[in-house]
Design a protein around this motif. Sequence first.
Motif, PDB file in Angstrom:
ATOM      1  N   PRO A   1       0.820  -1.219   0.000  1.00 48.03           N
ATOM      2  CA  PRO A   1       0.000   0.000   0.000  1.00 48.03           C
ATOM      3  C   PRO A   1       0.855   1.272   0.000  1.00 48.03           C
ATOM      4  O   PRO A   1       1.821   1.383   0.759  1.00 48.03           O
ATOM      5  N   GLU A   2       0.501   2.210  -0.865  1.00 54.45           N
ATOM      6  CA  GLU A   2       1.139   3.522  -0.870  1.00 54.45           C
ATOM      7  C   GLU A   2       0.420   4.493   0.062  1.00 54.45           C
ATOM      8  O   GLU A   2       1.033   5.424   0.571  1.00 54.45           O
ATOM      9  N   ASP A   3      -0.862   4.277   0.248  1.00 53.85           N
ATOM     10  CA  ASP A   3      -1.667   5.152   1.099  1.00 53.85           C
ATOM     11  C   ASP A   3      -2.311   4.303   2.189  1.00 53.85           C
ATOM     12  O   ASP A   3      -3.401   3.765   2.026  1.00 53.85           O
ATOM     13  N   TRP A   4      -1.609   4.174   3.333  1.00 59.94           N
ATOM     14  CA  TRP A   4      -2.125   3.374   4.433  1.00 59.94           C
ATOM     15  C   TRP A   4      -3.292   4.101   5.100  1.00 59.94           C
ATOM     16  O   TRP A   4      -3.213   5.290   5.385  1.00 59.94           O
ATOM     17  N   THR A   5      -4.381   3.384   5.347  1.00 64.21           N
ATOM     18  CA  THR A   5      -5.566   3.988   5.943  1.00 64.21           C
ATOM     19  C   THR A   5      -6.421   2.926   6.621  1.00 64.21           C
ATOM     20  O   THR A   5      -6.366   1.752   6.258  1.00 64.21           O
ATOM     21  N   THR A   6      -7.168   3.357   7.620  1.00 62.47           N
ATOM     22  CA  THR A   6      -8.149   2.481   8.279  1.00 62.47           C
ATOM     23  C   THR A   6      -9.575   2.845   7.861  1.00 62.47           C
ATOM     24  O   THR A   6     -10.534   2.350   8.459  1.00 62.47           O
ATOM     25  N   ALA A   7      -9.697   3.686   6.844  1.00 65.57           N
ATOM     26  CA  ALA A   7     -11.029   4.141   6.408  1.00 65.57           C
ATOM     27  C   ALA A   7     -11.888   2.991   5.919  1.00 65.57           C
ATOM     28  O   ALA A   7     -13.115   3.028   6.049  1.00 65.57           O
ATOM     29  N   ASN A   8     -11.250   1.966   5.337  1.00 67.96           N
ATOM     30  CA  ASN A   8     -12.036   0.829   4.850  1.00 67.96           C
ATOM     31  C   ASN A   8     -12.762   0.125   5.984  1.00 67.96           C
ATOM     32  O   ASN A   8     -13.884  -0.363   5.816  1.00 67.96           O
ATOM     33  N   TYR A   9     -12.111   0.051   7.151  1.00 74.28           N
ATOM     34  CA  TYR A   9     -12.737  -0.592   8.296  1.00 74.28           C
ATOM     35  C   TYR A   9     -13.796   0.294   8.933  1.00 74.28           C
ATOM     36  O   TYR A   9     -14.891  -0.187   9.283  1.00 74.28           O
ATOM     37  N   THR A  10     -13.486   1.563   9.114  1.00 75.58           N
ATOM     38  CA  THR A  10     -14.460   2.452   9.748  1.00 75.58           C
ATOM     39  C   THR A  10     -15.711   2.619   8.885  1.00 75.58           C
ATOM     40  O   THR A  10     -16.815   2.779   9.405  1.00 75.58           O
ATOM     41  N   ARG A  11     -15.533   2.553   7.554  1.00 76.56           N
ATOM     42  CA  ARG A  11     -16.678   2.717   6.673  1.00 76.56           C
ATOM     43  C   ARG A  11     -17.674   1.559   6.802  1.00 76.56           C
ATOM     44  O   ARG A  11     -18.864   1.735   6.543  1.00 76.56           O
ATOM     45  N   ILE A  12     -17.183   0.387   7.213  1.00 77.34           N
ATOM     46  CA  ILE A  12     -18.078  -0.759   7.398  1.00 77.34           C
ATOM     47  C   ILE A  12     -19.141  -0.447   8.441  1.00 77.34           C
ATOM     48  O   ILE A  12     -20.318  -0.829   8.299  1.00 77.34           O
ATOM     49  N   PHE A  13     -18.738   0.289   9.491  1.00 77.99           N
ATOM     50  CA  PHE A  13     -19.650   0.539  10.609  1.00 77.99           C
ATOM     51  C   PHE A  13     -20.295   1.924  10.569  1.00 77.99           C
ATOM     52  O   PHE A  13     -21.321   2.135  11.212  1.00 77.99           O
ATOM     53  N   THR A  14     -19.696   2.859   9.847  1.00 79.62           N
ATOM     54  CA  THR A  14     -20.236   4.213   9.819  1.00 79.62           C
ATOM     55  C   THR A  14     -21.109   4.484   8.598  1.00 79.62           C
ATOM     56  O   THR A  14     -22.121   5.184   8.689  1.00 79.62           O
ATOM     57  N   VAL A  15     -20.727   3.953   7.444  1.00 76.77           N
ATOM     58  CA  VAL A  15     -21.470   4.192   6.206  1.00 76.77           C
ATOM     59  C   VAL A  15     -22.379   3.010   5.884  1.00 76.77           C
ATOM     60  O   VAL A  15     -23.540   3.179   5.502  1.00 76.77           O
ATOM     61  N   GLU A  16     -21.848   1.799   6.013  1.00 76.44           N
ATOM     62  CA  GLU A  16     -22.617   0.599   5.709  1.00 76.44           C
ATOM     63  C   GLU A  16     -23.301   0.074   6.979  1.00 76.44           C
ATOM     64  O   GLU A  16     -23.185   0.655   8.050  1.00 76.44           O
ATOM     65  N   ASN A  17     -23.991  -1.053   6.833  1.00 77.01           N
ATOM     66  CA  ASN A  17     -24.697  -1.676   7.959  1.00 77.01           C
ATOM     67  C   ASN A  17     -23.864  -2.779   8.604  1.00 77.01           C
ATOM     68  O   ASN A  17     -24.386  -3.844   8.944  1.00 77.01           O
ATOM     69  N   GLY A  18     -22.560  -2.529   8.743  1.00 77.14           N
ATOM     70  CA  GLY A  18     -21.665  -3.565   9.241  1.00 77.14           C
ATOM     71  C   GLY A  18     -22.021  -4.054  10.628  1.00 77.14           C
ATOM     72  O   GLY A  18     -21.967  -5.260  10.903  1.00 77.14           O
ATOM     73  N   LEU A  19     -22.388  -3.136  11.528  1.00 80.31           N
ATOM     74  CA  LEU A  19     -22.732  -3.548  12.892  1.00 80.31           C
ATOM     75  C   LEU A  19     -23.963  -4.444  12.896  1.00 80.31           C
ATOM     76  O   LEU A  19     -24.016  -5.446  13.621  1.00 80.31           O
ATOM     77  N   THR A  20     -24.962  -4.099  12.078  1.00 78.39           N
ATOM     78  CA  THR A  20     -26.165  -4.936  11.973  1.00 78.39           C
ATOM     79  C   THR A  20     -25.822  -6.311  11.430  1.00 78.39           C
ATOM     80  O   THR A  20     -26.312  -7.340  11.935  1.00 78.39           O
TER      81      THR A  20
END
Length: 294
Positions: free
Chosen positions: A43-62
Motif C-alpha cells: 500500500p502507498e496510502d495506508w488507511t483504516t477508512a475501509n474498516y471504519t466505513r463498514i460501521f459508519t457508512v454501511e450496515n456492518g454492525l447490523t
Amino acid sequence: MAKRPQLMAYATLSLISAYCALPFFWAALASFDGNASLFLKWPEDWTTANYTRIFTVENGLTWFMNSLIVVGAATVLTMVLGGLGGYALSRSNAWWKRPFLYTILLIRVVPPPALIVPLYKVLLTANRAVQEVLRAVLPPDMLRPAMRVFGLVDGYLGMILILTALQLPLALWILKTFFDTVSRDYDEAALLDGASLMQRIRLVLLPLALPGLAAAGLFAFISAWGDFLMPLIFISSPELQMLPLGLFRAFLRVNTVDWGFLTALAVLYMVPSVVAFGFARGFLVRTFGGGVKG
C-alpha cells in the motif's frame, strides 16, 4: 544423506504454506490500502477508512450482530442437543442405533441446495401458523417485531433452527464417538452415590464432555458462520441480513468493485472463526487424540 528427504519435505511444506497464505496476505494488505486493486501490492496510502466505513457508512454492525446472534444460538443449541443425543446413543444398546447413525450421516451428505424447495415450503406453512398465533396474542404494532424474532421465514428462529439441523448430524457423531471413550464407571459411581440425573449431567458428565462439546461446537460454528445459501434464501429483510450477504452485496456494487472495503469486510469476517479455533484448539486435540480414558 539422512537429512536430505527431511529438508525436501520442509521445503515442500513451506512452498505449500506460502501459496495458501498468499490470498490472506493480499486481503490484509488491501484492507489498509486507500487505492486497493485486484493485484497484490504494497500500500502507498495506508488507511483504516475501509474498516471504519463498514460501521459508519454501511450496515456492518447490523450484519455482525445478526450473524453472532443466529450462529451463536445455533452453535449452543447444537452442542446441547448433540451432547444429550451423543450420550444417549453411546450408552444405548438398542438395535436401531447403528442404522440411525448411518441415516443421519446420509442426511448430512445430501447437498443443501437439494433441500431448499421442500424446506422452504415446510417452513413457510409453519410460519403462517406462528403468525396467526402471534396475531391472536399481540397488538398489531408488535406483530412485525415479534415475527423478526420468532418467524420461521425471514426471522431469527427459522435461521437458528435451519443451521442447527444442518450441523447436528456431525455433532452427534463427534459426541457419540467421544462418549464411547468415557468409561461407564463414572456414571455408575455417581449413581451409587445417590446423584440424580441432573446432578450426574452437571457434576460428572458435563466436565468430562467439555473437549467433545468444544470440538462439536467449533465445527458447528465455523460451518454455520460460513453458510451463505441459507441466509440468502430465508432472509429478505435488510434489518435481518447477515454478514455473508453483506460480503456478497459488497462484491456486486455497481460499476466497479471497492477492493479496499471488500477485503476489510473479509478480514473481519474471518476473525470470529479464528478466535473460535484458538479457544477450542486444545479441546480439539484432546477429543481426536483419544478422549477420556477411565
